[in-house]
Design a protein around this motif. Structure first.
Motif, PDB file in Angstrom:
ATOM      1  N   GLU A 141       0.860  -1.180   0.000  1.00  0.00           N
ATOM      2  CA  GLU A 141       0.000   0.000   0.000  1.00  0.00           C
ATOM      3  C   GLU A 141       0.900   1.234   0.000  1.00  0.00           C
ATOM      4  OE1 GLU A 141      -3.605  -0.256   2.458  1.00  0.00           O
ATOM      5  OE2 GLU A 141      -2.862  -2.225   3.087  1.00  0.00           O
ATOM      6  N   ILE A 142       0.766   2.037  -1.042  1.00  0.00           N
ATOM      7  CA  ILE A 142       1.682   3.154  -1.256  1.00  0.00           C
ATOM      8  C   ILE A 142       1.221   4.370  -0.451  1.00  0.00           C
ATOM      9  CG2 ILE A 142       2.767   4.654  -2.963  1.00  0.00           C
ATOM     10  CD1 ILE A 142       3.500   1.696  -3.267  1.00  0.00           C
ATOM     11  N   ASN A 143       1.931   4.654   0.618  1.00  0.00           N
ATOM     12  CA  ASN A 143       1.617   5.831   1.425  1.00  0.00           C
ATOM     13  C   ASN A 143       2.876   6.616   1.785  1.00  0.00           C
ATOM     14  OD1 ASN A 143       2.727   4.109   3.384  1.00  0.00           O
ATOM     15  ND2 ASN A 143       0.680   3.441   4.049  1.00  0.00           N
ATOM     16  N   ALA A 144       3.981   6.272   1.108  1.00  0.00           N
ATOM     17  CA  ALA A 144       5.254   6.985   1.297  1.00  0.00           C
ATOM     18  C   ALA A 144       6.011   6.915  -0.024  1.00  0.00           C
ATOM     19  CB  ALA A 144       6.073   6.360   2.421  1.00  0.00           C
ATOM     20  N   PRO A 145       6.966   7.827  -0.254  1.00  0.00           N
ATOM     21  CA  PRO A 145       7.651   7.856  -1.542  1.00  0.00           C
ATOM     22  C   PRO A 145       8.593   6.681  -1.788  1.00  0.00           C
ATOM     23  CG  PRO A 145       8.576   9.499  -0.058  1.00  0.00           C
ATOM     24  CD  PRO A 145       7.343   8.967   0.597  1.00  0.00           C
ATOM     25  N   ASN A 146       8.869   5.868  -0.774  1.00  0.00           N
ATOM     26  CA  ASN A 146       9.683   4.677  -0.971  1.00  0.00           C
ATOM     27  C   ASN A 146       9.350   3.668   0.128  1.00  0.00           C
ATOM     28  OD1 ASN A 146      11.373   5.291   1.394  1.00  0.00           O
ATOM     29  ND2 ASN A 146      12.195   6.934   0.117  1.00  0.00           N
ATOM     30  N   GLU A 148      11.783   2.131   2.000  1.00  0.00           N
ATOM     31  CA  GLU A 148      12.979   1.903   2.815  1.00  0.00           C
ATOM     32  C   GLU A 148      12.668   1.753   4.299  1.00  0.00           C
ATOM     33  OE1 GLU A 148      16.599   4.083   1.934  1.00  0.00           O
ATOM     34  OE2 GLU A 148      15.650   4.811   0.095  1.00  0.00           O
ATOM     35  N   SER A 149      11.701   2.501   4.798  1.00  0.00           N
ATOM     36  CA  SER A 149      11.409   2.451   6.231  1.00  0.00           C
ATOM     37  C   SER A 149      10.869   1.093   6.668  1.00  0.00           C
ATOM     38  CB  SER A 149      10.398   3.545   6.605  1.00  0.00           C
ATOM     39  OG  SER A 149       9.183   3.352   5.897  1.00  0.00           O
ATOM     40  N   SER A 150      10.304   0.333   5.727  1.00  0.00           N
ATOM     41  CA  SER A 150       9.727  -0.967   6.073  1.00  0.00           C
ATOM     42  C   SER A 150      10.681  -2.129   5.808  1.00  0.00           C
ATOM     43  CB  SER A 150       8.423  -1.185   5.297  1.00  0.00           C
ATOM     44  OG  SER A 150       8.654  -1.144   3.903  1.00  0.00           O
ATOM     45  N   LEU A 151      11.867  -1.825   5.285  1.00  0.00           N
ATOM     46  CA  LEU A 151      12.820  -2.892   4.988  1.00  0.00           C
ATOM     47  C   LEU A 151      13.501  -3.394   6.257  1.00  0.00           C
ATOM     48  CD1 LEU A 151      14.649  -1.448   1.832  1.00  0.00           C
ATOM     49  CD2 LEU A 151      12.854  -3.193   1.878  1.00  0.00           C
ATOM     50  N   ARG A 152      13.830  -4.671   6.271  1.00  0.00           N
ATOM     51  CA  ARG A 152      14.652  -5.204   7.354  1.00  0.00           C
ATOM     52  C   ARG A 152      16.064  -4.643   7.207  1.00  0.00           C
ATOM     53  NH1 ARG A 152      15.171 -11.531   5.355  1.00  0.00           N
ATOM     54  NH2 ARG A 152      15.915 -11.069   3.243  1.00  0.00           N
ATOM     55  N   VAL A 255      16.591  -6.727  -6.643  1.00  0.00           N
ATOM     56  CA  VAL A 255      15.133  -6.609  -6.655  1.00  0.00           C
ATOM     57  C   VAL A 255      14.667  -5.626  -5.579  1.00  0.00           C
ATOM     58  CG1 VAL A 255      12.969  -7.871  -6.251  1.00  0.00           C
ATOM     59  CG2 VAL A 255      14.733  -8.852  -7.720  1.00  0.00           C
ATOM     60  N   VAL A 256      15.442  -5.497  -4.492  1.00  0.00           N
ATOM     61  CA  VAL A 256      15.087  -4.519  -3.461  1.00  0.00           C
ATOM     62  C   VAL A 256      15.093  -3.116  -4.044  1.00  0.00           C
ATOM     63  CG1 VAL A 256      15.718  -3.542  -1.226  1.00  0.00           C
ATOM     64  CG2 VAL A 256      15.986  -6.004  -1.624  1.00  0.00           C
ATOM     65  N   MET A 257      16.158  -2.775  -4.783  1.00  0.00           N
ATOM     66  CA  MET A 257      16.219  -1.470  -5.439  1.00  0.00           C
ATOM     67  C   MET A 257      15.133  -1.341  -6.497  1.00  0.00           C
ATOM     68  SD  MET A 257      19.357   0.380  -7.545  1.00  0.00           S
ATOM     69  CE  MET A 257      20.193   1.020  -6.076  1.00  0.00           C
ATOM     70  N   LYS A 293       8.807 -10.939  -0.318  1.00  0.00           N
ATOM     71  CA  LYS A 293       7.909  -9.851  -0.703  1.00  0.00           C
ATOM     72  C   LYS A 293       7.327  -9.144   0.528  1.00  0.00           C
ATOM     73  CE  LYS A 293       6.539 -11.963  -5.108  1.00  0.00           C
ATOM     74  NZ  LYS A 293       5.436 -12.571  -5.896  1.00  0.00           N
ATOM     75  N   LEU A 294       6.985  -9.912   1.532  1.00  0.00           N
ATOM     76  CA  LEU A 294       6.424  -9.313   2.745  1.00  0.00           C
ATOM     77  C   LEU A 294       7.462  -8.455   3.460  1.00  0.00           C
ATOM     78  CD1 LEU A 294       4.290 -12.280   4.168  1.00  0.00           C
ATOM     79  CD2 LEU A 294       3.573 -10.412   2.661  1.00  0.00           C
ATOM     80  N   LYS A 295       8.734  -8.875   3.402  1.00  0.00           N
ATOM     81  CA  LYS A 295       9.789  -8.094   4.039  1.00  0.00           C
ATOM     82  C   LYS A 295      10.096  -6.813   3.277  1.00  0.00           C
ATOM     83  CE  LYS A 295      11.860 -12.074   6.336  1.00  0.00           C
ATOM     84  NZ  LYS A 295      12.931 -13.094   6.325  1.00  0.00           N
TER      85      LYS A 295
END
Length: 311
Positions: A141-146, A148-152, A255-257, A293-295
């Motif tokens: 769900e897109i609510n930020a410009p990237n 990164e904050s949700s990445l491990r 794929v992360v990038m 994908k979840l991470k």
């Protein structure tokens, strides 16, 4: 409820859609799947002369399926259609198909996050005697410009290393379709998998919907490290149809990038959902792929296929 009526067949052009049809349910795409065998069903708001729900089946060998050759199709509708109307409409569709000698119905709905009423439709179909097969889509769900904050932490570190090494994200012109397709096909082949769609069929679809197919890639100098073919299913949904990365870049996990860049594109284009697709391989969930994908910040969304044998 008297303002609604059910209709089978082609409607006159003066009826307007009160909602956005997903690309797989648009007439042009249906005809790419098959030129013949289609049945169309609608819920009409008589007062507004508008279409508030639609479903399209292709029938072959007495089996009616929606969609015929697409990841999903199923029922498309306004979110303000009353539940009793939807319930009775599904009965109406089944009765017509049965009258037309259909013996089996298969319905592949989109992930339930696409429409707030889809969980209610799932309950209705079960109440109508349909069996369900469950798959899991991963949706950001897109609510930020990237993302990164949700990445491990380990993926943040890989993203940083990718940038330091000079890897870059780019949106590509659709003219690069063959290059991107060939890259993804070769990546899949090296892992023992095949793409579900031949290039000639994909190319024909892209030619029909040139503005709805998007190409993204991560480059190291002039070499592709990872790439995606994505479809704008609706104005607010981007579907990551195919993506993969070359094994030479495993260390960077490019794929992360790639997904981070696509998410940023979605944010800039006001696209609310980035659908990373299911994680099924040979009809079985690849748990490690789903977890990856979840991470990335995705959340699971159930995607149901319904089947019913008609007496």
């Amino acid at each position: 409820m008297e303002e609604y009526s059910f209709y089978e067949g082609e409607l006159t052009p003066d009826y307007k859609l009160a909602f956005e049809l997903a690309i797989f349910n648009r007439r042009e795409h249906l005809l790419l799947q098959s030129l013949t065998g289609w049945s169309s069903f609608y819920i009409i708001n008589k007062k507004e002369r508008s279409i508030v729900a639609a479903i399209f089946f292709n029938t072959k060998d007495r089996v009616a399926i929606s969609p015929f050759k697409s990841p999903f199709g199923g029922i498309d509708f306004c979110e303000d259609v009353p539940n009793p109307i939807l319930f009775n409409f599904l009965l109406f569709v089944e009765e017509i198909l049965h009258r037309n000698k259909v013996t089996k119905v298969i319905l592949k709905n989109p992930p339930e996050k696409y429409n707030n009423l889809l969980p209610a439709v799932t309950t209705m179909l079960i109440d109508h005697g349909y069996n369900k097969m469950e798959d899991i889509s991963a949706i950001i769900e897109i609510n930020a410009p990237n993302i990164e904050s949700s990445l491990r932490h380990s993926d943040k570190r890989r993203l940083l290393k990718s940038r330091e090494a000079g890897l870059t994200f780019q949106k590509l012109n659709i003219d690069h379709l063959r290059d991107v397709y060939t890259f993804i096909e070769e990546c899949r082949s090296s892992k023992g998998y095949k793409l579900s769609m031949e290039f000639r069929d994909l190319e024909k679809t892209v030619q029909t919907f040139p503005h709805d197919f998007l190409l993204f890639a991560v480059f190291y100098n002039d070499r592709i490290a990872a790439a995606s073919i994505s479809i704008r299913v609706k104005r607010n949904v981007l579907y990551d149809f195919y993506h993969d990365h070359h094994k030479d870049f495993n260390y960077f996990s490019p794929v992360v990038m790639l997904i981070n860049g696509i998410a940023e594109y979605c944010y800039m284009e006001d696209i609310k959902l980035l659908d990373l697709g299911t994680s099924s391989i040979n009809n079985s969930t690849n748990v490690s792929l789903l977890n990856f994908k979840l991470k990335l910040g995705a959340t699971p969304s159930t995607k149901f296929t319904f089947e019913k044998t008609l007496a």
